[in-house]
Motif scaffolding. Structure first.
Motif: not given
Ligand SMILES: C[S@@+](CC[C@H](N)C(=O)[O-])C[C@H]1O[C@@H](n2cnc3c(N)ncnc32)[C@H](O)[C@@H]1O
Length: 212
Positions: A35, A84-85, A131, A134
């Motif tokens: 996060s 979200e993936l 924001f 990902a």
């Molecule tokens: C760094 S985390 C996000 C943290 C969140 N923003 C927070 O600070 O609470 C990255 C997220 O992006 C998602 N993710 C990765 N590739 C993705 C994609 N192609 N499409 C959507 N979400 C994706 C991951 O599953 C993960 O939950």
């Protein structure tokens, strides 16, 4: 960078019971502890609040930590759309947003964010705040998609743009995303539609205003 972030987080007393519980729920579900930092989360709240944005788009929900920070910025009057993936991550994020009082103000779209962004463009949706947090390989694609969906004057914020500080240190061993982030920062810095700067908070946030 770690030392400075620790100093910022501890000095500004960012203890927040609800957000600590969100982090605990992420650990309990054996999801990655990635996060945004506490100070970065507070910055998101302040940016949404200061900008007055009511339509907010998040790319990368994880367990809802940044989602709560964004929603706190608009309070009772905004809407968060979060991409979200992973379905199970979105479910936990929704649960946490609900505990925070935003159940009616958040919509999760699961699956690859690029596809969700295409769908939002087809629906001619518009947002005032973005924001990006990902998969780093797609940051440039996300930026382009956000520009299609952006109201004039919208803010676009992207996390992890310092790649652990490695973007700034030519002598350090490059990390996985060093080159990707260097290129992304160059794009943000020189983009004709953007006024941008980089804030060294957490793992670095680029903040840009979409020119009117
Ligand atoms: C760094 S985390 C996000 C943290 C969140 N923003 C927070 O600070 O609470 C990255 C997220 O992006 C998602 N993710 C990765 N590739 C993705 C994609 N192609 N499409 C959507 N979400 C994706 C991951 O599953 C993960 O939950």
């Amino acid at each position: 960078m770690k030392l400075i972030n620790h100093y910022m987080d501890s000095t500004f007393h960012l203890e927040d019971k609800l957000l600590e519980e969100v982090l605990a729920s992420i650990r309990a579900h054996e999801m990655p502890s990635i996060s945004v930092s506490r100070s970065s989360g507070k910055l998101l709240t302040m940016l949404v609040s200061i900008s007055g944005a009511k339509k907010v788009l998040e790319i990368g929900a994880l367990g809802g930590y940044s989602g709560i920070c964004l929603a706190r910025g608009f309070g009772k009057e905004g809407q968060l759309t979060s991409l979200e993936l992973e379905d199970r991550y979105a479910q936990l994020a929704y649960r946490n947003l609900s505990i925070a009082g935003f159940s009616d103000q958040v919509t999760y779209m699961t699956g690859a964010a690029l596809q969700s962004l295409e769908k939002l463009a087809e629906e001619q949706q518009r947002f005032e705040f973005f924001f990006i947090d990902a998969d780093k390989e797609n940051y440039e694609n996300y930026l382009n998609a956000c520009l299609v969906l952006a109201e004039p004057g919208a803010l676009i914020v992207a996390d992890n743009v310092l790649a652990g500080g490695s973007v700034a240190d030519s002598e350090a061993q490059p990390k996985r995303h060093t080159d990707t982030m260097r290129k992304f920062n160059e794009t943000m810095a020189h983009h004709p539609q953007l006024e941008s700067l980089l804030i060294p908070i957490g793992d670095g946030m680029t903040i840009a205003i979409v020119k009117k």
